[in-house]
Design an enzyme around this catalytic site. Structure first.
Site, short mmCIF file in Angstrom:
data_model
loop_
_atom_site.label_atom_id
_atom_site.label_comp_id
_atom_site.label_asym_id
_atom_site.label_seq_id
_atom_site.Cartn_x
_atom_site.Cartn_y
_atom_site.Cartn_z
N GLY A 170 -12.66 6.98 2.01
CA GLY A 170 -13.01 5.70 1.37
C GLY A 170 -13.17 5.86 -0.14
O GLY A 170 -13.93 5.14 -0.78
N GLY A 176 -12.92 2.97 -2.65
CA GLY A 176 -13.86 1.86 -2.48
C GLY A 176 -14.91 1.80 -3.58
O GLY A 176 -14.88 2.58 -4.53
N GLN A 177 -15.85 0.86 -3.41
CA GLN A 177 -16.85 0.63 -4.46
C GLN A 177 -17.67 1.90 -4.75
O GLN A 177 -17.80 2.32 -5.89
CB GLN A 177 -17.80 -0.51 -4.06
CG GLN A 177 -18.70 -0.94 -5.20
CD GLN A 177 -19.94 -1.71 -4.77
OE1 GLN A 177 -20.25 -1.81 -3.58
NE2 GLN A 177 -20.66 -2.25 -5.72
N TYR A 222 -21.38 -5.41 12.00
CA TYR A 222 -21.65 -4.37 11.01
C TYR A 222 -22.93 -3.62 11.39
O TYR A 222 -22.96 -2.38 11.41
CB TYR A 222 -21.80 -5.02 9.63
CG TYR A 222 -22.02 -4.06 8.49
CD1 TYR A 222 -21.04 -3.16 8.10
CD2 TYR A 222 -23.22 -4.09 7.76
CE1 TYR A 222 -21.24 -2.30 7.02
CE2 TYR A 222 -23.42 -3.24 6.69
CZ TYR A 222 -22.43 -2.34 6.32
OH TYR A 222 -22.63 -1.50 5.26
N LYS A 263 -23.55 0.24 12.45
CA LYS A 263 -24.38 1.11 11.59
C LYS A 263 -25.48 1.79 12.40
O LYS A 263 -25.74 2.98 12.20
CB LYS A 263 -24.95 0.30 10.42
CG LYS A 263 -23.92 0.02 9.33
CD LYS A 263 -23.43 1.31 8.67
CE LYS A 263 -22.21 1.13 7.81
NZ LYS A 263 -21.67 2.38 7.28
N ILE A 310 -25.43 -2.36 -3.24
CA ILE A 310 -25.13 -1.49 -4.39
C ILE A 310 -24.45 -2.30 -5.49
O ILE A 310 -23.46 -3.01 -5.22
CB ILE A 310 -24.23 -0.31 -3.97
CG1 ILE A 310 -24.85 0.47 -2.80
CG2 ILE A 310 -23.95 0.60 -5.15
CD1 ILE A 310 -26.19 1.10 -3.09
N1 NAD Z 1 -21.55 -1.21 -1.22
C1 NAD Z 1 -22.70 -1.50 -0.67
O1 NAD Z 1 -23.43 -2.38 -1.16
C2 NAD Z 1 -23.17 -0.76 0.54
C3 NAD Z 1 -24.47 -1.00 1.03
C4 NAD Z 1 -24.90 -0.33 2.18
C5 NAD Z 1 -24.07 0.62 2.78
N2 NAD Z 1 -22.82 0.83 2.29
C6 NAD Z 1 -21.98 1.79 3.00
O2 NAD Z 1 -21.42 2.72 2.08
C7 NAD Z 1 -20.09 3.09 2.51
C8 NAD Z 1 -19.09 2.82 1.41
O3 NAD Z 1 -19.16 1.44 1.08
P1 NAD Z 1 -18.29 0.77 -0.10
O4 NAD Z 1 -19.07 -0.34 -0.63
O5 NAD Z 1 -17.77 1.81 -1.01
O6 NAD Z 1 -17.11 0.15 0.78
P2 NAD Z 1 -15.67 -0.39 0.30
O7 NAD Z 1 -15.28 -1.49 1.24
O8 NAD Z 1 -15.65 -0.68 -1.15
O9 NAD Z 1 -14.76 0.88 0.55
C9 NAD Z 1 -14.48 1.36 1.85
C10 NAD Z 1 -13.11 2.00 1.83
O10 NAD Z 1 -12.79 2.40 3.18
C11 NAD Z 1 -11.38 2.35 3.29
N3 NAD Z 1 -10.95 2.26 4.70
C12 NAD Z 1 -10.95 1.17 5.50
N4 NAD Z 1 -10.40 1.48 6.69
C13 NAD Z 1 -10.06 2.79 6.65
C14 NAD Z 1 -9.47 3.70 7.57
N5 NAD Z 1 -9.10 3.30 8.80
N6 NAD Z 1 -9.28 4.98 7.18
C15 NAD Z 1 -9.65 5.39 5.96
N7 NAD Z 1 -10.21 4.57 5.03
C16 NAD Z 1 -10.42 3.30 5.38
C17 NAD Z 1 -10.96 1.10 2.51
O11 NAD Z 1 -9.63 1.25 2.05
C18 NAD Z 1 -11.99 1.07 1.38
O12 NAD Z 1 -11.45 1.52 0.15
C19 NAD Z 1 -19.85 2.31 3.81
O13 NAD Z 1 -20.22 3.10 4.92
C20 NAD Z 1 -20.81 1.13 3.70
O14 NAD Z 1 -21.16 0.62 4.95
C21 NAD Z 1 -22.36 0.17 1.19
#
Ligand code: NAD
Length: 319
Positions: free
Chosen positions: A8, A11-12, A142, A146, A172
């Site tokens: 990932g 991602g963010q 979700y 989790k 975040i």
């Molecule tokens: N951003 C937040 O506010 C937040 C808050 C709580 C928890 N989280 C957790 O942190 C983690 C990262 O979150 P994020 O915000 O960076 O998410 P995001 O959606 O920005 O990035 C997730 C990435 O996972 C990739 N992905 C999706 N399906 C996939 C697959 N089958 N194989 C490989 N990659 C795949 C996507 O391409 C994406 O770039 C996650 O577990 C999320 O639940 C995030």
């Protein structure tokens, strides 16, 4: 030192965590992997990048073998709002993808960081000062994934001694990569709109408090827990971590200290509002503080100042 794999990574969180890990451990030692999202140029140019699918265990195992991976930061996931729109996909990625990563970690003796979320709580959870160990009966896909992920990571540690660790992230907030479809995304959008238009229409209602954190603290939490002394960890996975708690009115007030003409109005989205209503207003993160010294650096005032400064420059550059 064995190498580090980030899933990932486009991602963010992954896009910034990868660069922070590369700065700390060396560019070529941190292998970034994405799925479909196009990674930024800096992510592609600063070290190895591969496309994988966590639902296909072979693609994960190939990278772990090829690069002799010792630690996996497993960030690939489907976030809350997208998960409600496509629950089957959320189960596939968040559960089967995690299972594949844990199986590969078991076989190749890797440690695994997996973020859980405030979304792992739900109706019945005490909303104020939410304890580390409490009722977890989420009613979103979700949340279901989790909680299951937290339990699966605990199981792999107890049963197979895989070194699993993790935190429950709040919303975040970041200024680099846009968020991926979560319920707290409003707290990022509001800064962009404050600069562009001096007003923001919020899909989350006034009075809805949720825990939040600025990206530098989210990265610090991920790295610190993986470097923590394992002997001191009583809760290995799913540590509550938070830095601040606010509702749309409070964040709007902090923006107004810098942009006095900024205004906010509301057009509430019932799906995301229902999710937000089932999440904590503020978490107790004392277990993380006691067991591995967690301490955030950014409060709301510092974050707003930094966000507005960085985004103003970024949006100016794009004009
Ligand atoms: N951003 C937040 O506010 C937040 C808050 C709580 C928890 N989280 C957790 O942190 C983690 C990262 O979150 P994020 O915000 O960076 O998410 P995001 O959606 O920005 O990035 C997730 C990435 O996972 C990739 N992905 C999706 N399906 C996939 C697959 N089958 N194989 C490989 N990659 C795949 C996507 O391409 C994406 O770039 C996650 O577990 C999320 O639940 C995030």
């Amino acid at each position: 030192m064995n190498n580090i794999l980030v899933t990932g990574a486009a991602g963010q969180i992954g896009s910034e965590l990868t660069l922070a890990l590369r700065a700390r451990f060396g560019d070529s030692n941190v292998i970034a992997t994405g799925h479909k999202t196009r990674p930024s140029d800096i992510l592609m140019d600063s070290g190895p990048f591969h496309f994988i699918d966590c639902d296909d265990i072979g693609t994960v195992a190939d990278i772990v073998k090829k690069y002799i991976i010792g630690t996996i930061y497993h960030l690939a996931a489907i976030l809350s709002a997208v998960a409600e729109a496509n629950p089957q996909l959320a189960w596939d990625v968040n559960i089967n993808g995690l299972y594949n990563v844990l199986e590969v970690a078991r076989e190749f003796n890797c440690s695994v960081f997996t973020p859980s979320s405030i979304g792992a709580f739900g109706p019945g959870t005490p909303l104020e000062n939410t304890p580390q160990d409490t009722v977890q009966r989420p009613n979103t896909m979700y949340g279901v994934t989790k909680v299951s992920g937290e339990l699966l990571c605990d199981y792999y540690f107890k049963r197979f001694r895989v070194d699993t660790r993790g935190v429950r992230y709040p919303g975040i907030i970041s200024n680099a990569t846009l968020p991926g479809g979560g319920t707290t995304d409003y707290a990022v959008e509001i800064y962009y709109e404050a600069i562009r238009n001096k007003y923001y229409t919020s899909y989350i209602d006034a009075g809805t408090f949720m825990d939040m954190m600025y990206m530098p603290d989210a990265i610090k939490a991920a790295i610190d827990i993986m470097e923590a002394d394992p002997a001191k960890l009583i809760h290995r996975n799913a540590f509550n971590v938070t830095a601040m708690s606010f509702d749309p009115e409070v964040i709007a007030g902090s923006i107004r200290e810098i942009i006095p003409e900024f205004t906010i109005n509301y057009k509430v989205d019932p799906v995301r509002q229902a999710i937000a209503d089932s999440w904590p207003n503020s978490m107790d993160d004392s277990a993380a503080r006691e067991e591995w010294g967690w301490k955030p650096e950014f409060n709301l005032k510092m974050m707003s100042r930094d966000m507005l400064e960085v985004l103003s420059d970024k949006l100016l550059d794009q004009e």
